[in-house]
Write a protein that holds these residues in place. Structure first.
Motif, PDB file in Angstrom:
ATOM      1  N   PHE A  25       5.242  -5.918 -13.526  1.00  0.00           N
ATOM      2  CA  PHE A  25       5.193  -5.863 -12.062  1.00  0.00           C
ATOM      3  C   PHE A  25       6.584  -5.573 -11.504  1.00  0.00           C
ATOM      4  O   PHE A  25       7.587  -6.049 -12.045  1.00  0.00           O
ATOM      5  N   CYS A  26       6.619  -4.840 -10.414  1.00  0.00           N
ATOM      6  CA  CYS A  26       7.917  -4.463  -9.839  1.00  0.00           C
ATOM      7  C   CYS A  26       8.572  -5.662  -9.143  1.00  0.00           C
ATOM      8  O   CYS A  26       7.967  -6.325  -8.304  1.00  0.00           O
ATOM      9  N   LYS A  27       9.858  -5.883  -9.526  1.00  0.00           N
ATOM     10  CA  LYS A  27      10.621  -6.956  -8.871  1.00  0.00           C
ATOM     11  C   LYS A  27      11.932  -6.399  -8.330  1.00  0.00           C
ATOM     12  O   LYS A  27      12.921  -7.108  -8.244  1.00  0.00           O
ATOM     13  N   GLN A  28      11.905  -5.116  -7.993  1.00  0.00           N
ATOM     14  CA  GLN A  28      13.175  -4.506  -7.578  1.00  0.00           C
ATOM     15  C   GLN A  28      13.589  -4.879  -6.172  1.00  0.00           C
ATOM     16  O   GLN A  28      14.681  -4.559  -5.734  1.00  0.00           O
ATOM     17  N   CYS A  29      12.712  -5.539  -5.443  1.00  0.00           N
ATOM     18  CA  CYS A  29      13.118  -6.057  -4.131  1.00  0.00           C
ATOM     19  C   CYS A  29      12.385  -7.376  -3.916  1.00  0.00           C
ATOM     20  O   CYS A  29      11.494  -7.726  -4.704  1.00  0.00           O
ATOM     21  N   PRO A  30      12.728  -8.117  -2.866  1.00  0.00           N
ATOM     22  CA  PRO A  30      12.144  -9.458  -2.728  1.00  0.00           C
ATOM     23  C   PRO A  30      10.640  -9.472  -2.501  1.00  0.00           C
ATOM     24  O   PRO A  30      10.026 -10.535  -2.523  1.00  0.00           O
ATOM     25  N   ARG A  31      10.033  -8.347  -2.302  1.00  0.00           N
ATOM     26  CA  ARG A  31       8.580  -8.341  -2.064  1.00  0.00           C
ATOM     27  C   ARG A  31       7.791  -8.664  -3.322  1.00  0.00           C
ATOM     28  O   ARG A  31       6.650  -9.127  -3.238  1.00  0.00           O
ATOM     29  N   HIS A  32       8.388  -8.357  -4.501  1.00  0.00           N
ATOM     30  CA  HIS A  32       7.717  -8.641  -5.784  1.00  0.00           C
ATOM     31  C   HIS A  32       6.248  -8.196  -5.760  1.00  0.00           C
ATOM     32  O   HIS A  32       5.333  -9.003  -5.981  1.00  0.00           O
ATOM     33  N   CYS A  33       6.030  -6.931  -5.444  1.00  0.00           N
ATOM     34  CA  CYS A  33       4.653  -6.428  -5.379  1.00  0.00           C
ATOM     35  C   CYS A  33       3.990  -6.553  -6.750  1.00  0.00           C
ATOM     36  O   CYS A  33       4.631  -6.341  -7.774  1.00  0.00           O
ATOM     37  N   LYS A  34       2.736  -6.840  -6.737  1.00  0.00           N
ATOM     38  CA  LYS A  34       2.027  -6.982  -8.016  1.00  0.00           C
ATOM     39  C   LYS A  34       1.533  -5.605  -8.469  1.00  0.00           C
ATOM     40  O   LYS A  34       0.335  -5.357  -8.578  1.00  0.00           O
ATOM     41  N   ASN A  36       2.427  -2.173 -11.214  1.00  0.00           N
ATOM     42  CA  ASN A  36       3.216  -1.503 -12.233  1.00  0.00           C
ATOM     43  C   ASN A  36       3.435  -0.088 -11.702  1.00  0.00           C
ATOM     44  O   ASN A  36       2.481   0.675 -11.552  1.00  0.00           O
ATOM     45  N   ARG A  37       4.682   0.257 -11.387  1.00  0.00           N
ATOM     46  CA  ARG A  37       4.942   1.534 -10.697  1.00  0.00           C
ATOM     47  C   ARG A  37       4.717   2.762 -11.577  1.00  0.00           C
ATOM     48  O   ARG A  37       4.806   3.881 -11.100  1.00  0.00           O
ATOM     49  N   LYS A  38       4.422   2.534 -12.858  1.00  0.00           N
ATOM     50  CA  LYS A  38       4.021   3.675 -13.693  1.00  0.00           C
ATOM     51  C   LYS A  38       2.612   4.109 -13.300  1.00  0.00           C
ATOM     52  O   LYS A  38       2.210   5.244 -13.507  1.00  0.00           O
ATOM     53  N   PHE A  43       4.508  -1.751  -1.752  1.00  0.00           N
ATOM     54  CA  PHE A  43       4.777  -1.646  -0.315  1.00  0.00           C
ATOM     55  C   PHE A  43       5.661  -0.442   0.019  1.00  0.00           C
ATOM     56  O   PHE A  43       5.446   0.253   1.008  1.00  0.00           O
ATOM     57  N   CYS A  44       6.670  -0.194  -0.817  1.00  0.00           N
ATOM     58  CA  CYS A  44       7.632   0.876  -0.500  1.00  0.00           C
ATOM     59  C   CYS A  44       7.042   2.266  -0.710  1.00  0.00           C
ATOM     60  O   CYS A  44       7.552   3.245  -0.153  1.00  0.00           O
ATOM     61  N   GLY A  45       6.025   2.374  -1.528  1.00  0.00           N
ATOM     62  CA  GLY A  45       5.417   3.685  -1.791  1.00  0.00           C
ATOM     63  C   GLY A  45       6.115   4.480  -2.884  1.00  0.00           C
ATOM     64  O   GLY A  45       5.724   5.611  -3.181  1.00  0.00           O
ATOM     65  N   THR A 129      17.481   0.569  -2.697  1.00  0.00           N
ATOM     66  CA  THR A 129      16.926  -0.684  -3.224  1.00  0.00           C
ATOM     67  C   THR A 129      15.758  -0.483  -4.189  1.00  0.00           C
ATOM     68  O   THR A 129      15.740  -1.058  -5.281  1.00  0.00           O
ATOM     69  N   HIS A 130      14.796   0.341  -3.799  1.00  0.00           N
ATOM     70  CA  HIS A 130      13.579   0.488  -4.602  1.00  0.00           C
ATOM     71  C   HIS A 130      13.797   1.364  -5.834  1.00  0.00           C
ATOM     72  O   HIS A 130      12.891   1.515  -6.645  1.00  0.00           O
ATOM     73  N   TYR A 131      15.010   1.954  -5.937  1.00  0.00           N
ATOM     74  CA  TYR A 131      15.334   2.757  -7.127  1.00  0.00           C
ATOM     75  C   TYR A 131      16.520   2.147  -7.887  1.00  0.00           C
ATOM     76  O   TYR A 131      17.185   2.855  -8.659  1.00  0.00           O
TER      77      TYR A 131
HETATM   78  S1  SF4 Z   1       8.357  -2.864  -2.188  1.00  0.00           S
HETATM   79 FE1  SF4 Z   1       8.692  -1.360  -3.808  1.00  0.00          FE
HETATM   80  S2  SF4 Z   1      10.623  -1.991  -4.746  1.00  0.00           S
HETATM   81 FE2  SF4 Z   1       9.857  -3.737  -3.589  1.00  0.00          FE
HETATM   82  S3  SF4 Z   1       8.724  -4.912  -5.096  1.00  0.00           S
HETATM   83 FE3  SF4 Z   1       7.262  -3.584  -4.003  1.00  0.00          FE
HETATM   84  S4  SF4 Z   1       7.095  -1.797  -5.309  1.00  0.00           S
HETATM   85 FE4  SF4 Z   1       8.933  -2.880  -5.933  1.00  0.00          FE
END
Ligand code: SF4
Length: 315
Positions: A25-34, A36-38, A43-45, A129-131
């Motif tokens: 799961f992506c944790k690259q920002c505080p949103r911790h979206c559930k 897998n960006r593959k 949220f960020c798209g 942030t998201h990259y």
């Molecule tokens: S908003 Fe984007 S960078 Fe932040 S946790 Fe969600 S997918 Fe990852």
């Protein structure tokens, strides 16, 4: 005994699978979206590779970043998407829509190299942030000798910032709101205040000293604040908090360039430019607090002229 050992092994395998699953799961920002960006987007798209909307020599950042008229300017890379969807975003076209050129990490590294070879004063990562992980990967491939500027909206993951310690030289961060209700309303960003406070402390740990040589920042932090119409009380609290956390020697960039953009027209209170009295009130408070370093935009900067044109083909 045998059953107990089998149960223990199974529990261990289950925990390992769970851990691997959670780690994807992506944790690259505080949103911790559930997500897998593959496979999908959060949220960020953003997908798991970079998308870039524009690469340019930028002359309108703070003078310690963009240099003087005779300099080539800051080597700005505008990333597409954003983990803050500010309703008034000045770069609305690239932050809210799926636009831009896809780019693998090795190509990003080559962009760093090309900007450096063409005289850029620094590599200015706009909305990174998201990259953050892609940027680390690219910097492992090619590390320019010019400063790396992390130009962020300030909603970063404290853990990612720690990872960025040896890769980023200058943190150019927004501190957008003091009141979390405003952060929720305009940027859909829960706990913005708590998060930015943590982030500022980590940025300072990463870069203990602000180093400016020949008018250009080589290491350090610049904290930006964009004054919003009808919200000068919040701006004043932001300035107080910056002083509390980082002290009055902090490089501050007080921005008055707000122009209603994007969906700002849906929010009556911010659907106009800043009034001279609002600007003066916040500027006077900045002076009263005794900040000795920094930049103040004059009100005339509130024009769309300073918003990069993302439509041009000259990237
Ligand atoms: S908003 Fe984007 S960078 Fe932040 S946790 Fe969600 S997918 Fe990852």
């Amino acid at each position: 005994m045998g059953v107990f050992l089998i149960f223990k092994k199974l529990a261990k395998i289950f925990l390992m699978c769970y851990y691997i699953f959670m780690e994807s799961f992506c944790k690259q920002c505080p949103r911790h979206c559930k997500v897998n960006r593959k496979e999908s987007v959060g949220f960020c798209g953003a997908k798991n590779f970079c998308q870039i909307s524009k690469v340019m020599f930028h002359h309108w950042e703070e003078p310690v970043i963009s240099g003087g008229e005779k300099d080539a300017g800051s080597g700005a890379i505008f990333f597409s998407h954003c983990n803050l969807k500010c309703v008034y975003c000045q770069n609305y076209e690239i932050s809210h829509f799926d636009v831009g050129k896809s780019c693998i990490d090795a190509e990003l590294a080559m962009i760093f190299r090309d900007l450096e070879q063409n005289g850029a004063l620094n590599i200015n990562l706009v909305t990174p942030t998201h990259y953050a992980q892609n940027i680390i990967n690219a910097l492992k491939i090619y590390r320019p000798k010019i400063p790396i500027v992390y130009n962020t909206g300030g909603y970063d993951s404290p853990e990612m910032l720690k990872k960025l310690k040896n890769y980023v030289d200058v943190y150019l961060t927004d501190f957008k709101y003091y009141d979390n209700a405003l952060a929720e309303k305009y940027s859909s960003a829960p706990k913005y205040l708590e998060n930015i406070k943590k982030c500022l402390r980590i940025m300072r740990e990463n870069c203990p000293e602000d180093i400016v040589e020949n008018g250009l920042m080589k290491k350090g932090i610049i904290v930006r604040h964009l004054i919003l119409p009808n919200h000068t009380d919040d701006s004043i609290k932001v300035l107080d908090e910056i002083k509390n956390i980082l002290g009055e020697k902090t490089y501050i960039s007080l921005m008055s360039q707000y122009t209603p953009h994007g969906k700002a027209c849906d929010f009556e209170e911010i659907n106009r430019k800043l009034k001279p009295l609002e600007y003066k009130r916040v500027k006077n408070h900045l002076i009263k607090l005794g900040f000795i370093n920094g930049f103040v935009q004059e009100l005339e900067s509130a024009t769309e002229e300073y918003i990069p044109d993302f439509e041009t083909k000259e990237n």
